[in-house]
Design a protein around this motif. Sequence first.
Motif, PDB file in Angstrom:
ATOM      1  N   TRP A 183       0.838  -1.185   0.000  1.00 26.88           N
ATOM      2  CA  TRP A 183       0.000   0.000   0.000  1.00 26.88           C
ATOM      3  C   TRP A 183       0.883   1.248   0.000  1.00 26.88           C
ATOM      4  O   TRP A 183       2.050   1.191   0.372  1.00 26.88           O
ATOM      5  CB  TRP A 183      -0.956   0.037   1.196  1.00 26.88           C
ATOM      6  CG  TRP A 183      -0.269  -0.105   2.530  1.00 26.88           C
ATOM      7  CD1 TRP A 183      -0.153  -1.241   3.281  1.00 26.88           C
ATOM      8  CD2 TRP A 183       0.402   0.931   3.278  1.00 26.88           C
ATOM      9  NE1 TRP A 183       0.550  -0.996   4.434  1.00 26.88           N
ATOM     10  CE2 TRP A 183       0.902   0.344   4.461  1.00 26.88           C
ATOM     11  CE3 TRP A 183       0.639   2.277   3.067  1.00 26.88           C
ATOM     12  CZ2 TRP A 183       1.616   1.062   5.423  1.00 26.88           C
ATOM     13  CZ3 TRP A 183       1.345   3.000   4.018  1.00 26.88           C
ATOM     14  CH2 TRP A 183       1.829   2.394   5.188  1.00 26.88           C
ATOM     15  N   ARG A 184       0.290   2.335  -0.415  1.00 26.90           N
ATOM     16  CA  ARG A 184       0.998   3.616  -0.446  1.00 26.90           C
ATOM     17  C   ARG A 184      -0.004   4.726  -0.187  1.00 26.90           C
ATOM     18  O   ARG A 184      -1.113   4.715  -0.733  1.00 26.90           O
ATOM     19  CB  ARG A 184       1.675   3.835  -1.802  1.00 26.90           C
ATOM     20  CG  ARG A 184       2.381   5.178  -1.951  1.00 26.90           C
ATOM     21  CD  ARG A 184       3.122   5.243  -3.277  1.00 26.90           C
ATOM     22  NE  ARG A 184       3.748   6.542  -3.487  1.00 26.90           N
ATOM     23  CZ  ARG A 184       3.201   7.549  -4.166  1.00 26.90           C
ATOM     24  NH1 ARG A 184       1.991   7.386  -4.708  1.00 26.90           N
ATOM     25  NH2 ARG A 184       3.833   8.700  -4.323  1.00 26.90           N
ATOM     26  N   ARG A 185       0.400   5.657   0.656  1.00 30.63           N
ATOM     27  CA  ARG A 185      -0.436   6.820   0.942  1.00 30.63           C
ATOM     28  C   ARG A 185       0.357   8.080   0.628  1.00 30.63           C
ATOM     29  O   ARG A 185       1.565   8.121   0.867  1.00 30.63           O
ATOM     30  CB  ARG A 185      -0.893   6.821   2.406  1.00 30.63           C
ATOM     31  CG  ARG A 185      -1.684   5.576   2.771  1.00 30.63           C
ATOM     32  CD  ARG A 185      -2.219   5.632   4.187  1.00 30.63           C
ATOM     33  NE  ARG A 185      -2.896   4.379   4.522  1.00 30.63           N
ATOM     34  CZ  ARG A 185      -2.449   3.487   5.397  1.00 30.63           C
ATOM     35  NH1 ARG A 185      -1.306   3.711   6.031  1.00 30.63           N
ATOM     36  NH2 ARG A 185      -3.124   2.378   5.638  1.00 30.63           N
ATOM     37  N   TYR A 186      -0.331   9.097   0.128  1.00 30.24           N
ATOM     38  CA  TYR A 186       0.396  10.272  -0.337  1.00 30.24           C
ATOM     39  C   TYR A 186      -0.461  11.521  -0.189  1.00 30.24           C
ATOM     40  O   TYR A 186      -1.693  11.472  -0.114  1.00 30.24           O
ATOM     41  CB  TYR A 186       0.806  10.104  -1.802  1.00 30.24           C
ATOM     42  CG  TYR A 186      -0.344   9.742  -2.719  1.00 30.24           C
ATOM     43  CD1 TYR A 186      -1.096  10.722  -3.350  1.00 30.24           C
ATOM     44  CD2 TYR A 186      -0.697   8.410  -2.930  1.00 30.24           C
ATOM     45  CE1 TYR A 186      -2.148  10.394  -4.175  1.00 30.24           C
ATOM     46  CE2 TYR A 186      -1.751   8.067  -3.754  1.00 30.24           C
ATOM     47  CZ  TYR A 186      -2.479   9.063  -4.379  1.00 30.24           C
ATOM     48  OH  TYR A 186      -3.541   8.725  -5.184  1.00 30.24           O
ATOM     49  N   ILE A 187       0.225  12.657  -0.155  1.00 28.07           N
ATOM     50  CA  ILE A 187      -0.427  13.962  -0.132  1.00 28.07           C
ATOM     51  C   ILE A 187       0.486  14.936  -0.866  1.00 28.07           C
ATOM     52  O   ILE A 187       1.715  14.815  -0.807  1.00 28.07           O
ATOM     53  CB  ILE A 187      -0.706  14.438   1.309  1.00 28.07           C
ATOM     54  CG1 ILE A 187      -1.505  15.746   1.293  1.00 28.07           C
ATOM     55  CG2 ILE A 187       0.594  14.579   2.099  1.00 28.07           C
ATOM     56  CD1 ILE A 187      -2.024  16.147   2.660  1.00 28.07           C
ATOM     57  N   GLY A 188      -0.105  15.852  -1.599  1.00 33.01           N
ATOM     58  CA  GLY A 188       0.698  16.793  -2.361  1.00 33.01           C
ATOM     59  C   GLY A 188       0.020  18.138  -2.507  1.00 33.01           C
ATOM     60  O   GLY A 188      -1.201  18.267  -2.377  1.00 33.01           O
ATOM     61  N   PHE A 189       0.842  19.137  -2.775  1.00 32.19           N
ATOM     62  CA  PHE A 189       0.340  20.511  -2.954  1.00 32.19           C
ATOM     63  C   PHE A 189       1.132  21.164  -4.069  1.00 32.19           C
ATOM     64  O   PHE A 189       2.364  21.053  -4.125  1.00 32.19           O
ATOM     65  CB  PHE A 189       0.487  21.322  -1.667  1.00 32.19           C
ATOM     66  CG  PHE A 189       0.009  22.753  -1.794  1.00 32.19           C
ATOM     67  CD1 PHE A 189      -1.338  23.043  -1.755  1.00 32.19           C
ATOM     68  CD2 PHE A 189       0.920  23.792  -1.968  1.00 32.19           C
ATOM     69  CE1 PHE A 189      -1.784  24.349  -1.875  1.00 32.19           C
ATOM     70  CE2 PHE A 189       0.488  25.096  -2.085  1.00 32.19           C
ATOM     71  CZ  PHE A 189      -0.875  25.388  -2.036  1.00 32.19           C
ATOM     72  N   THR A 190       0.420  21.851  -4.981  1.00 31.98           N
ATOM     73  CA  THR A 190       1.046  22.543  -6.105  1.00 31.98           C
ATOM     74  C   THR A 190       0.513  23.964  -6.181  1.00 31.98           C
ATOM     75  O   THR A 190      -0.690  24.200  -5.987  1.00 31.98           O
ATOM     76  CB  THR A 190       0.758  21.819  -7.427  1.00 31.98           C
ATOM     77  OG1 THR A 190       1.327  20.517  -7.386  1.00 31.98           O
ATOM     78  CG2 THR A 190       1.355  22.576  -8.610  1.00 31.98           C
ATOM     79  N   ILE A 191       1.401  24.906  -6.466  1.00 31.75           N
ATOM     80  CA  ILE A 191       0.984  26.278  -6.725  1.00 31.75           C
ATOM     81  C   ILE A 191       1.603  26.725  -8.039  1.00 31.75           C
ATOM     82  O   ILE A 191       2.769  26.452  -8.318  1.00 31.75           O
ATOM     83  CB  ILE A 191       1.371  27.219  -5.567  1.00 31.75           C
ATOM     84  CG1 ILE A 191       0.730  28.589  -5.777  1.00 31.75           C
ATOM     85  CG2 ILE A 191       2.883  27.286  -5.374  1.00 31.75           C
ATOM     86  CD1 ILE A 191       0.727  29.462  -4.540  1.00 31.75           C
ATOM     87  N   ASN A 192       0.764  27.355  -8.887  1.00 35.71           N
ATOM     88  CA  ASN A 192       1.189  27.834 -10.198  1.00 35.71           C
ATOM     89  C   ASN A 192       0.984  29.338 -10.298  1.00 35.71           C
ATOM     90  O   ASN A 192      -0.029  29.869  -9.815  1.00 35.71           O
ATOM     91  CB  ASN A 192       0.384  27.171 -11.322  1.00 35.71           C
ATOM     92  CG  ASN A 192       0.546  25.669 -11.363  1.00 35.71           C
ATOM     93  OD1 ASN A 192      -0.035  24.949 -10.554  1.00 35.71           O
ATOM     94  ND2 ASN A 192       1.315  25.185 -12.308  1.00 35.71           N
ATOM     95  N   GLY A 193       1.938  30.000 -10.923  1.00 42.65           N
ATOM     96  CA  GLY A 193       1.808  31.434 -11.175  1.00 42.65           C
ATOM     97  C   GLY A 193       2.162  31.750 -12.616  1.00 42.65           C
ATOM     98  O   GLY A 193       3.010  31.088 -13.229  1.00 42.65           O
ATOM     99  N   TRP A 194       1.478  32.764 -13.176  1.00 47.93           N
ATOM    100  CA  TRP A 194       1.730  33.207 -14.554  1.00 47.93           C
ATOM    101  C   TRP A 194       2.042  34.691 -14.544  1.00 47.93           C
ATOM    102  O   TRP A 194       1.467  35.462 -13.781  1.00 47.93           O
ATOM    103  CB  TRP A 194       0.507  32.939 -15.430  1.00 47.93           C
ATOM    104  CG  TRP A 194       0.236  31.484 -15.645  1.00 47.93           C
ATOM    105  CD1 TRP A 194       0.658  30.711 -16.687  1.00 47.93           C
ATOM    106  CD2 TRP A 194      -0.524  30.610 -14.796  1.00 47.93           C
ATOM    107  NE1 TRP A 194       0.234  29.423 -16.550  1.00 47.93           N
ATOM    108  CE2 TRP A 194      -0.511  29.326 -15.390  1.00 47.93           C
ATOM    109  CE3 TRP A 194      -1.201  30.770 -13.590  1.00 47.93           C
ATOM    110  CZ2 TRP A 194      -1.150  28.234 -14.816  1.00 47.93           C
ATOM    111  CZ3 TRP A 194      -1.844  29.688 -13.015  1.00 47.93           C
ATOM    112  CH2 TRP A 194      -1.811  28.439 -13.635  1.00 47.93           C
ATOM    113  N   PHE A 195       2.956  35.090 -15.409  1.00 54.06           N
ATOM    114  CA  PHE A 195       3.460  36.467 -15.371  1.00 54.06           C
ATOM    115  C   PHE A 195       3.399  37.117 -16.750  1.00 54.06           C
ATOM    116  O   PHE A 195       3.424  36.439 -17.761  1.00 54.06           O
ATOM    117  CB  PHE A 195       4.911  36.477 -14.873  1.00 54.06           C
ATOM    118  CG  PHE A 195       5.099  35.670 -13.619  1.00 54.06           C
ATOM    119  CD1 PHE A 195       4.775  36.199 -12.381  1.00 54.06           C
ATOM    120  CD2 PHE A 195       5.567  34.366 -13.690  1.00 54.06           C
ATOM    121  CE1 PHE A 195       4.932  35.448 -11.236  1.00 54.06           C
ATOM    122  CE2 PHE A 195       5.727  33.611 -12.546  1.00 54.06           C
ATOM    123  CZ  PHE A 195       5.409  34.141 -11.315  1.00 54.06           C
TER     124      PHE A 195
END
Length: 582
Positions: A570-582
């Motif tokens: 088994w595998r458990r995971y958590i993630g967070f991503t932030i994107n910015g445009w300029f």
Amino acid sequence: MNRRARLGLVAAVAALLWAGIARADNALQDARSAVEAREFARALPLYEALLREQPGNADLLIETARVYAFADRHREAIATYERVLVAAPARRRDVVAALAWQTLWAGDAPASLPLFAEARSVTGEPQALSDLWRGTGEACAATGDLACTLDAYQRALALTPQDKNLRRRIATVWLWQDEFAQSEAAWRALLAEDPGDQRARAGLARTLNAAGRHNEAIVLYRGLGGQGGDGDIGLDHARALRWAGYDAAAHALLQGRSDPDAVWLRDWRAGRELRTYAYATTEYSADADELDLGSITAAAGTPIAPGWVIEAGYRYVNLDDPQAQVSGSRVFGTLRGLIGTPGEAPPGLVVPLLSLGVNDYAGWRPVTGSASLRWLPADLWRLTLDLGREVVETPEAIDHRITADTVALGAEVRLPPRWTLAAAISGLAFSDGNDRRRISGRVDYAVKLGQPRVVIGVDGAAFNDSLPASFATPLPPNTLPPAGYWNPLRYAEGRVFAGIYSEPQPWEWYGRVALGISRETDGDGNTTDGHPNLLEVGIARDIGPSLRWRLYAGGSGSSFAVGNGGAGYWRRYIGFTINGWF
């Protein structure tokens, strides 16, 4: 009072009555003249003044109600028609149709339905009856009952078969019901009769676009030149371009627009693909082998030519299990392109990608990378080719310097409106001499379209390894000692899954669940069964045209990639991503 006096009194009363009638006639004529000039704001006070003098005059009440209707003051029209029913109940059949229309236009579609039914029961003339069925269809559409809408429009068309507007409405309802084949046939029949019917051409374009045939729709939209009767042709055209993969063209088409839907598509979606960007992702996972993995990735990219983007980034990873702890870093660069012309499929759209990375795992510096080609040769089809080399990220595999060279071919076809079929074959060549051959497939069905979208399906995968790991001493023939990655002799799994997806602007969320069964045979001949289940949820939000974040978490059963896995895994995971445009 003598006879002469009585005659004088009668004459005076008659004169007064005649003067009153004359004044009323003059006021009514003034009101009607204002209506003819479409000066309803001037006409209505004149009618109300007359009604104060003649509150029970049914003809005057009906005429006043009609003027309120002309002025789009539907609530006042309804109230005035209701006064007719009180003053002259026998006139109900004369006003019930008008009362039904005004009730619908006032926004009370459910209340209008019984009124339309009553009006139909007292109407025999075909055109009038057709109009009432059309009103019923509009009311049903407003309540969301598309089956009722279609039935009503078809009944109306049976009474007036020459009515092309009704045929267009029926074709549109089939589109709303995702009956794309019937909708397309109806639009094409209209165009066969009148090739210049721009509304039918626009309807056909919308139907093809909704059915996933975006390039066909683009050709039609291009020929319309912004004309098409009802609807926003420019916005529909831009959607077709974006869904076909041509964000730059969609963005250009929406320049100068300020309406919310166009701004969302232009600035919050298509425009992002044309801007410099940066993103950061962090992820943590833990599994049954007591491997804890934490990683951080940061990268930035910018367009360098129309359709071409270059990206550079850095990734740090920390791997920790009971045997060892290893950290690693990767500096990478990516080039991504887009080759194609909107509306030309075949040859379609080609999206090439090349990525190279230089890694450092405690002094071991392998070069990894990937090359991929995504080809959309025609609407509804997607073909993929992937080549690459990757590091197997476990402390023991890194200690053994294990990499995997991969090659994969995949195909996906959509069968609108609900079915998608996909299949892939791949080969992995591990640096210790083991070769893996893998096949996978997926069939999914959209139970519910729109928002939220609900999908169910089945998927499966199987592979075999040429040199599985063995714990026996001495090693059996055609086996290898364990090297920190999962390599049984063979493995197969099948799952049923369900997912729900929604994009209520500016939010996006989803959930996926899968239940499965697997069978694994290891290098020592032991066979075990497992349950490769999956649960994942995610949520994202656009803060503005220039910022977006995403959070996701989940847990899965056995794996068939290049890390550890197998029955009981088994595998458990958590993630967070932030994107910015300029």
